[in-house]
Scaffold this motif. Sequence first.
Motif, mmCIF file in Angstrom:
data_model
loop_
_atom_site.group_PDB
_atom_site.id
_atom_site.type_symbol
_atom_site.label_atom_id
_atom_site.label_comp_id
_atom_site.label_asym_id
_atom_site.label_seq_id
_atom_site.Cartn_x
_atom_site.Cartn_y
_atom_site.Cartn_z
ATOM 1 N N UNK A 115 1.172 13.265 -24.344
ATOM 2 C CA UNK A 115 1.069 14.688 -24.637
ATOM 3 C C UNK A 115 2.033 15.091 -25.756
ATOM 4 N N UNK A 116 3.243 14.610 -25.744
ATOM 5 C CA UNK A 116 4.227 14.935 -26.795
ATOM 6 C C UNK A 116 3.755 14.386 -28.133
ATOM 7 N N UNK A 117 3.272 13.142 -28.140
ATOM 8 C CA UNK A 117 2.781 12.548 -29.397
ATOM 9 C C UNK A 117 1.580 13.323 -29.908
ATOM 10 N N UNK A 118 0.660 13.659 -29.038
ATOM 11 C CA UNK A 118 -0.535 14.396 -29.451
ATOM 12 C C UNK A 118 -0.165 15.756 -30.023
ATOM 13 N N UNK A 119 0.765 16.483 -29.362
ATOM 14 C CA UNK A 119 1.172 17.811 -29.860
ATOM 15 C C UNK A 119 1.905 17.698 -31.196
ATOM 16 N N UNK A 120 2.658 16.645 -31.388
ATOM 17 C CA UNK A 120 3.400 16.525 -32.657
ATOM 18 C C UNK A 120 2.492 16.165 -33.823
ATOM 19 N N UNK A 121 1.322 15.589 -33.586
ATOM 20 C CA UNK A 121 0.395 15.226 -34.655
ATOM 21 C C UNK A 121 -0.479 16.405 -35.065
ATOM 22 N N UNK A 122 -0.624 17.415 -34.233
ATOM 23 C CA UNK A 122 -1.440 18.583 -34.570
ATOM 24 C C UNK A 122 -0.625 19.467 -35.515
ATOM 25 N N UNK A 123 -1.217 19.851 -36.561
ATOM 26 C CA UNK A 123 -0.540 20.689 -37.562
ATOM 27 C C UNK A 123 -1.093 22.091 -37.543
ATOM 28 N N UNK B 31 0.823 -1.215 0.000
ATOM 29 C CA UNK B 31 0.000 0.000 0.000
ATOM 30 C C UNK B 31 0.858 1.267 0.000
ATOM 31 N N UNK B 32 2.069 1.185 0.494
ATOM 32 C CA UNK B 32 2.985 2.324 0.461
ATOM 33 C C UNK B 32 3.845 2.295 -0.791
ATOM 34 N N UNK B 33 4.279 1.096 -1.174
ATOM 35 C CA UNK B 33 5.183 0.950 -2.311
ATOM 36 C C UNK B 33 4.484 1.244 -3.646
ATOM 37 N N UNK B 34 3.225 0.837 -3.807
ATOM 38 C CA UNK B 34 2.509 0.999 -5.079
ATOM 39 C C UNK B 34 2.426 2.453 -5.546
ATOM 40 N N UNK B 35 2.068 3.423 -4.725
ATOM 41 C CA UNK B 35 2.027 4.804 -5.216
ATOM 42 C C UNK B 35 3.401 5.334 -5.653
ATOM 43 N N UNK B 36 4.463 4.911 -4.949
ATOM 44 C CA UNK B 36 5.800 5.373 -5.320
ATOM 45 C C UNK B 36 6.267 4.786 -6.650
ATOM 46 N N UNK B 37 5.681 3.681 -7.063
ATOM 47 C CA UNK B 37 6.005 3.107 -8.371
ATOM 48 C C UNK B 37 5.001 3.580 -9.415
ATOM 49 N N UNK B 38 3.714 3.540 -9.070
ATOM 50 C CA UNK B 38 2.651 3.842 -10.035
ATOM 51 C C UNK B 38 2.615 5.291 -10.504
ATOM 52 N N UNK B 39 2.774 6.242 -9.604
ATOM 53 C CA UNK B 39 2.683 7.659 -9.980
ATOM 54 C C UNK B 39 3.747 8.045 -11.006
ATOM 55 N N UNK B 40 5.040 7.728 -10.815
ATOM 56 C CA UNK B 40 6.025 8.091 -11.850
ATOM 57 C C UNK B 40 5.755 7.408 -13.195
ATOM 58 N N UNK B 41 5.272 6.162 -13.161
ATOM 59 C CA UNK B 41 4.963 5.471 -14.413
ATOM 60 C C UNK B 41 3.819 6.183 -15.132
ATOM 61 N N UNK B 42 2.769 6.549 -14.419
ATOM 62 C CA UNK B 42 1.640 7.261 -15.034
ATOM 63 C C UNK B 42 2.064 8.631 -15.564
ATOM 64 N N UNK B 43 2.892 9.358 -14.841
ATOM 65 C CA UNK B 43 3.365 10.669 -15.305
ATOM 66 C C UNK B 43 4.172 10.502 -16.587
ATOM 67 N N UNK B 44 5.032 9.492 -16.644
ATOM 68 C CA UNK B 44 5.821 9.256 -17.858
ATOM 69 C C UNK B 44 4.924 8.922 -19.044
ATOM 70 N N UNK B 45 3.905 8.089 -18.823
ATOM 71 C CA UNK B 45 2.978 7.742 -19.908
ATOM 72 C C UNK B 45 2.177 8.966 -20.368
ATOM 73 N N UNK B 46 1.704 9.772 -19.427
ATOM 74 C CA UNK B 46 0.957 10.981 -19.785
ATOM 75 C C UNK B 46 1.820 11.972 -20.558
ATOM 76 N N UNK B 47 3.050 12.163 -20.147
ATOM 77 C CA UNK B 47 3.952 13.088 -20.851
ATOM 78 C C UNK B 47 4.252 12.582 -22.270
ATOM 79 N N UNK B 48 4.414 11.285 -22.413
ATOM 80 C CA UNK B 48 4.650 10.714 -23.742
ATOM 81 C C UNK B 48 3.429 10.930 -24.626
#
Length: 149
Positions: free
Chosen positions: A137-145, A118-135
Amino acid sequence: MALESAALLRAGLVLLVAAQVLPSASGCNGGFYERMINDLCSAKFKLDMAGLDRGLWCSWPDTTEIYEGVTNCTYQVALKMDCFWPNQIVDRFFTQIHRIYFHDCALTGRLLHDPPASILAPFIGVPVLVALLMTALVVWRSKRTEGVL
């Protein structure tokens, strides 16, 4: 019990007399230091541990005061006798104490272990989700012309 107390008192008096008689420039007399910690510190430790139920010997909360007392005793004797502390004599002294009194104690309470999920999961899950969201966002911005000619 009275004999042990008398022996402890006699050893303390010998230490006090030796501290006054021996010049401090002489340095540490290892053999005498070893005898003193065995006569003074070990005797008191044995009395204290004998007063404690054997089932509590492995309980740190119950033995911490006794253990701190014997540690302080070896330090005070070293100060009086111009010996360095800690030293090999003290190491052997505590090894012997552990061999006699704490050899059956489990190491589980002192070993490092992973925190609960219960303590370890947020410390692993949050950085993984932030990395996926940032990726994403970058892909979405690069596809908009928008605004490109």
